[in-house]
Design an enzyme around this catalytic site. Structure first.
Site, PDB file in Angstrom:
ATOM      1  N   ASP A   7     -12.544 -19.378  61.984  1.00 30.60           N
ATOM      2  CA  ASP A   7     -11.300 -18.667  62.293  1.00 30.60           C
ATOM      3  C   ASP A   7     -11.627 -17.438  63.149  1.00 30.60           C
ATOM      4  OD1 ASP A   7      -8.725 -17.743  62.231  1.00 30.60           O
ATOM      5  OD2 ASP A   7      -8.619 -17.409  60.077  1.00 30.60           O
TER       6      ASP A   7
ATOM      7  N   ASP B 277     -11.075 -16.814  67.526  1.00 32.32           N
ATOM      8  CA  ASP B 277     -10.267 -15.714  68.078  1.00 32.32           C
ATOM      9  C   ASP B 277     -11.143 -14.843  68.982  1.00 32.32           C
ATOM     10  OD1 ASP B 277      -8.186 -16.603  66.446  1.00 32.32           O
ATOM     11  OD2 ASP B 277      -7.533 -14.579  65.982  1.00 32.32           O
TER      12      ASP B 277
ATOM     13  N   ASP C 244     -23.340 -13.661  62.450  1.00 31.13           N
ATOM     14  CA  ASP C 244     -23.248 -12.360  63.140  1.00 31.13           C
ATOM     15  C   ASP C 244     -23.974 -12.405  64.472  1.00 31.13           C
ATOM     16  OD1 ASP C 244     -25.297 -12.754  61.315  1.00 31.13           O
ATOM     17  OD2 ASP C 244     -25.666 -10.642  60.956  1.00 31.13           O
TER      18      ASP C 244
ATOM     19  N   TYR D 149     -10.624 -20.006  51.928  1.00 28.82           N
ATOM     20  CA  TYR D 149      -9.216 -20.382  52.079  1.00 28.82           C
ATOM     21  C   TYR D 149      -8.713 -21.279  50.949  1.00 28.82           C
ATOM     22  CZ  TYR D 149      -9.410 -18.255  56.685  1.00 28.82           C
ATOM     23  OH  TYR D 149      -9.557 -17.360  57.719  1.00 28.82           O
TER      24      TYR D 149
ATOM     25  N   LYS E  87     -24.501 -18.434  57.321  1.00 29.91           N
ATOM     26  CA  LYS E  87     -25.096 -17.158  56.934  1.00 29.91           C
ATOM     27  C   LYS E  87     -25.981 -17.456  55.732  1.00 29.91           C
ATOM     28  CE  LYS E  87     -25.253 -12.556  56.989  1.00 29.91           C
ATOM     29  NZ  LYS E  87     -25.650 -11.710  58.119  1.00 29.91           N
TER      30      LYS E  87
END
Ligand code: GGG
Length: 356
Positions: free
Chosen positions: A251, A255, A227, A138, A188
């Site tokens: 983010d 959601d 993941d 971002y 990750k």
């Protein structure tokens, strides 16, 4: 971690509706704060512009006056939603991403909690996603160039020790205040060993820092590859307590977690820094339902409660949360939650419950 409570004559709240349904849900903050009566300092509201519609009107998505008013006049704020075009528009930059940077609101705290119902099959979810708010992809350092095989797009992913440490401390503080005291670091680093490796190591090392002085000894640290975290989130959401993640993973995870509690329209957040807090529903501008009067106001109402809690007004925050729970339990919900009620109906019911 709440900001030290300051004695105030009034509570000056910046209202930034933004785009789409942001304009339909942000007015709920006014009604809910007014309904709290003497439980909070008298609220005063300052309407501020930002968003794609603002960009189309005045040529900038985040006018300087908005930032100045937030810095100089407001104690806190509520941001609705923004619609950014998916294709590059010259001169446009996402106002919410910029605002978080301008005000150094480095933590996006997103609690996802299920409301207990009579449905025995419903999953019990009570977790908080703590999303780093200023870095990762971002930073929006993207470039398009011509390489050997044609067009190539590259983006910089920034992870610093400084930002990882401060978001980590915020997450440890939140974990300390919860019964399970568990913190899961999302990363990750099996693939991105340098960037995610730094994030993970920095947060892991916080309890050993001299300034921590044993404060976080009671927090159980876990970690999970992003993941696998998504997989587990859907299979066993109850295993999570506080999750701390770099910006992009946070983010997406928050959601996704919203799907577990019925609707994105229920999930609140605050963007918090050391000296300012801005509530923001996790949902976006939802152009598909804009103007229909059915946008769910509960995420904004809960964001208002979170904002108050962060400012140290715990009792009024609990009053709002309880009223929202009562509205959900009594079936007063918008169509995204399977109900038939309008934005105004739901807001009216929550206000009634706050006042009762
Ligand atoms: N209230 C959350 C929200 O507006 N989500 C949409 C979003 O983050 N969009 C990013 C952008 O449009 O810049």
């Amino acid at each position: 971690r709440t900001m030290a409570t300051v004695a105030r004559q009034s509570l000056k709240v910046g209202l930034i509706p933004g785009d789409g349904i942001g304009k339909e849900v942000v007015p709920a903050t006014r009604e809910v704060l007014k309904a709290l009566g003497k439980d909070i300092p008298k609220p005063e509201f300052i309407e501020l512009a930002a968003g794609f519609e603002t960009f189309q009107r005045v040529g900038v998505a985040l006018p300087a006056e908005t930032v100045q008013a937030l810095r100089e006049e407001c104690d806190c704020a509520i941001f609705g939603a923004v619609s950014s075009p998916t294709k590059k528009v010259v001169g446009y930059s996402s106002p919410i991403v910029q605002l978080r940077k301008e005000l150094d609101l480095y933590a996006n705290i997103r609690p996802v909690v299920s409301v207990a119902t009579n449905d025995s099959a419903a999953r019990k979810v009570d977790l908080i996603v703590v999303r780093e708010n200023t870095e990762c992809l971002y930073v929006k350092d993207e470039n398009l160039m011509i390489g050997e095989r044609g067009r190539e797009a590259r983006a910089t992913r920034l992870i610093t020790e400084y930002a990882s440490k401060r978001i980590g401390k915020m997450a440890f503080e939140l974990a300390l205040g919860r019964p399970r005291r568990q913190l899961t670091i999302i990363h990750k680093s099996n693939v991105l060993s340098v960037t995610d490796g730094l994030f993970r190591e920095t947060i892991r090392s916080i309890p050993q820092l001299p300034e921590s002085a044993g404060r976080y000894d009671g927090v159980r640290i876990e970690e999970q590859i992003v993941d696998s975290a998504v997989y587990k989130l859907f299979r066993e959401p109850e295993i999570y307590d506080v999750l701390v993640a770099p910006n992009l993973y946070g983010d997406i995870l928050s959601d996704a977690a919203a799907a577990l509690v019925g609707s994105l329209g229920l999930v609140p957040s605050v963007n918090a820094g050391d000296s300012f807090v801005m509530g923001e529903p996790v949902h976006g501008s939802a152009p598909d339902i804009e103007g229909k009067g059915i946008a769910n106001p509960l995420a904004t109402i809960r964001s208002t409660a979170l904002m108050l809690r962060h400012l140290g007004y715990e009792r009024p925050a609990v009053r709002i949360d309880n009223a929202v729970t009562q509205a959900i339990r009594s079936g007063f919900v918008t169509p995204d939650c399977g109900g038939k009620y309008s934005t105004q109906d739901v807001l009216g019911k929550v206000v009634d419950f706050i006042e009762s």
